[in-house]
Write a protein that holds these residues in place. Sequence first.
Motif, short mmCIF file in Angstrom:
data_model
loop_
_atom_site.label_atom_id
_atom_site.label_comp_id
_atom_site.label_asym_id
_atom_site.label_seq_id
_atom_site.Cartn_x
_atom_site.Cartn_y
_atom_site.Cartn_z
N UNK A 14 -15.19 15.58 7.95
CA UNK A 14 -15.09 14.27 7.81
C UNK A 14 -15.08 13.46 8.79
N UNK A 15 -15.66 12.43 8.84
CA UNK A 15 -15.84 11.29 9.88
C UNK A 15 -14.80 10.08 9.62
N UNK A 16 -14.60 10.13 8.07
CA UNK A 16 -13.83 9.11 7.64
C UNK A 16 -13.10 9.48 6.36
N UNK A 17 -11.69 9.19 6.43
CA UNK A 17 -10.69 9.43 5.50
C UNK A 17 -10.29 8.03 4.73
N UNK A 18 -10.49 7.75 3.42
CA UNK A 18 -10.01 6.64 2.95
C UNK A 18 -9.02 7.05 1.76
N UNK A 19 -7.95 6.38 2.20
CA UNK A 19 -6.63 7.08 0.93
C UNK A 19 -6.71 5.78 -0.08
N UNK A 20 -7.28 6.15 -1.32
CA UNK A 20 -7.44 5.17 -2.16
C UNK A 20 -6.02 5.60 -3.03
N UNK A 21 -4.94 5.47 -2.52
CA UNK A 21 -3.71 6.14 -3.23
C UNK A 21 -2.73 4.90 -3.72
N UNK A 22 -3.29 3.64 -4.03
CA UNK A 22 -2.66 2.85 -4.98
C UNK A 22 -1.55 2.01 -3.96
N UNK B 251 1.11 -1.27 0.01
CA UNK B 251 0.01 0.11 0.05
C UNK B 251 0.88 1.32 0.08
N UNK B 252 0.72 2.32 -0.85
CA UNK B 252 1.11 3.43 -0.93
C UNK B 252 0.34 4.52 0.26
N UNK B 253 0.73 4.77 1.31
CA UNK B 253 0.18 5.47 2.36
C UNK B 253 0.58 6.95 2.12
N UNK B 254 -0.14 7.85 1.77
CA UNK B 254 0.49 9.21 1.85
C UNK B 254 0.71 9.81 3.23
N UNK B 255 1.70 10.99 3.22
CA UNK B 255 1.50 11.35 4.57
C UNK B 255 1.19 13.05 4.46
N UNK C 189 -9.66 9.94 -0.83
CA UNK C 189 -8.53 10.51 -1.86
C UNK C 189 -8.29 9.46 -2.72
N UNK C 190 -8.44 10.04 -3.89
CA UNK C 190 -8.03 9.31 -5.08
C UNK C 190 -9.36 8.96 -5.92
N UNK C 191 -8.99 8.68 -7.07
CA UNK C 191 -10.01 8.45 -8.33
C UNK C 191 -9.83 7.26 -9.46
N UNK C 192 -9.11 6.27 -8.72
CA UNK C 192 -8.95 5.31 -9.52
C UNK C 192 -10.06 4.05 -9.07
N UNK C 193 -9.92 2.73 -9.53
CA UNK C 193 -10.85 1.69 -9.38
C UNK C 193 -11.42 1.68 -7.75
N UNK C 194 -10.26 1.45 -6.96
CA UNK C 194 -10.87 1.44 -5.41
C UNK C 194 -11.52 2.37 -5.00
N UNK C 195 -11.22 3.66 -5.68
CA UNK C 195 -11.99 5.11 -4.89
C UNK C 195 -13.34 5.02 -5.62
#
Length: 600
Positions: free
Chosen positions: A497-505, A301-305, A336-342
């Motif tokens: 936001x109550x939830x942030x999902x990092x769909x960052x690949x 997982x690419x977890x952004x900082x 966060x992100x705009x590909x398949x998972x997002x």
Amino acid sequence: MLDKAPNGRVSNVLNALDKALSAGEVERAADLFQADCYWRDLVTFTWNIKTMEGREQVRDMLEARLADVKPSSLKIADGEDASETNGITESWIQFETEVARGFGHIRLKDGRIWTLLTTMSELKGHEEPVGFDRPMGVKHGVERDRKTWKEDREAEAAELGYSRQPYCVIVGGGQGGIALGARLRQLNVPTIIIEKNEKPGDSWRKRYKSLCLHDPVWYDHLPYLPFPRNWPVFSPKDKIADWLEMYTKVMELNYWGATECKRASYDEDSCEWTVVVQRDGKEIVLNPKQLVLATGMSGKANMPKFEGMEIFKGDQHHSSQHPGPGKYKDKKAVVIGSNNSAHDICAALWEAGVDVTMVQRSTTHVVRSDSLMELGLAQLYSEQAVQSGMTTAKADLIFASLPYKILPEFQTPVYNAIRKRDADFYKRLEEAGFLLDYGDDDSGLFMKYLRRGSGYYIDVGASELIANGSIKLKSGVDVKRLTEHSVILSDGTELPADLVVYATGYGSMNGWAADLISREVADKVGKVWGLGSNTTKDPGPWEGEQRNMWKPTQQEALWFHGGNLHQSRHYSQFLALQLKARMEGIPTPVYGLQKVHHLG
Ligand SMILES: Cc1cc2nc3c(=O)[nH]c(=O)nc-3n(C[C@H](O)[C@H](O)[C@H](O)COP(=O)(O)OP(=O)(O)OC[C@H]3O[C@@H](n4cnc5c(N)ncnc54)[C@H](O)[C@@H]3O)c2cc1C
């Protein structure tokens, strides 16, 4: 009536090539190729996965390899006929080398070879036990202390890795490790698959709740055991997981679940790995000759900082950790992100009554699933293809016969047609603010996948929710920071936001080599995946094949395996044959071992 004339044209060229190759006449052989030809070899001539581009490269390869390979019996494959369309004559071919039997495909243009695919089907003397050679399963007659199949399996499981070392260890028991394990079992290569999850299929089970395969069933078969004809077109993740669990069992794989590989090192003197694994609370040391990392290209997982992540009071996780929408009803989510998972995650959150916003930083390629199936895949992988006699093996080989260099030329018209057909759909998405692309050179989804493994969404519904505003969208912006209860974007917008999902690949697979072996070995091997197309996230120089996948790497006895189900099925054959040849002591001089240009 079938026009048999193309057979004559292909046979003439194949006869001439066969004669030139048998006589060791490299110039004469090279002269049978077009100047702009492509010869893609999967293991037969090069002990590598390699495309020779242009007559010069064909000549160089033959000069280096011909004396060793000793090709012969090159002809139109038994039972096949050549065909001709738009001036291109093509045919299935078969041939032999000193050590193997091969199958392939040829295209002629103006009487010369334009594309040639040569693949290894089997090693002579080491054929898989099928058909007339299938195992009896029983020894008729009487025998004292007879062992049953079950007792034999239990004895094997008890000794392999303990009193007897496997020849090969595969780290990662997702579908990649499992498919390769099945091939190696049929080739009688003692192998253990190490998987940190408890059961086969868990890597799918643990993904977000709404996930179904994006590829259709015809594209997804595993080796040896195709899905039944009533299998759904798009497998739900838990169903494919159950299939993998069943498959692992019936294919008799030595699968060590709930076992984690902790570290590995290679001894150049003994040509042996030391692989330390944790199983049942104990450390076990394995000493295989070959180590395969099948740890997943969508596993690291690419977890952004972002500033403020540490003070954010809600839930936040990478998409791979997303549990599903259950507990977020009536809450606010930012993805966060705009590909398949997002897209999948946003849609599932919206369905569960969550107020969801997608943050899109850069353009995304979107293609409607229906259009992709009909215009992109139907010819090779569809019910119509099956009805017209297309087999999975042939579809895989036709796909493999198109060299990567010219594949975009075949792909671009498909995506142009999709753009035309779905013009209204794309217009509505753009009107909602969604940033679209079709690949750097408009060659679409599959090239993006091969080049960078990311940057797209196969639309199964979320795009409509974006177009009609149900999924809110902030595009062309990045995350600036998080506060206790919100995400602040680069344009100053604050999203509660109550939830942030990092769909960052996901990161390159050589990151696994760094984790498990060493940074030095990871750098020696270099980036995994990509073609060197010099497009976004796939820096040049041109490689011609996918970096480091299914073929020898700069680290002796270290291999990478994975990809989607189609690639895993197809390329596991060639990786398994490379490993088998090494186990049997068949010389495997590698031609054109790739150089390393990028570290990760
Ligand atoms: C959201 C999503 C949707 C996808 N949809 C599709 C699709 O429709 N079709 C398709 O073909 N592909 C799809 N993919 C790609 C998908 O990742 C692969 O097809 C598939 O999971 C790859 O299989 P794999 O065996 O290579 O890797 P994985 O399934 O990721 O398996 C790797 C395994 O290695 C194990 N592992 C890692 N490190 C260790 C260690 N140190 N010790 C022991 N075990 C370890 C992990 O636990 C894991 O089980 C999708 C991926 C994602 C994320």
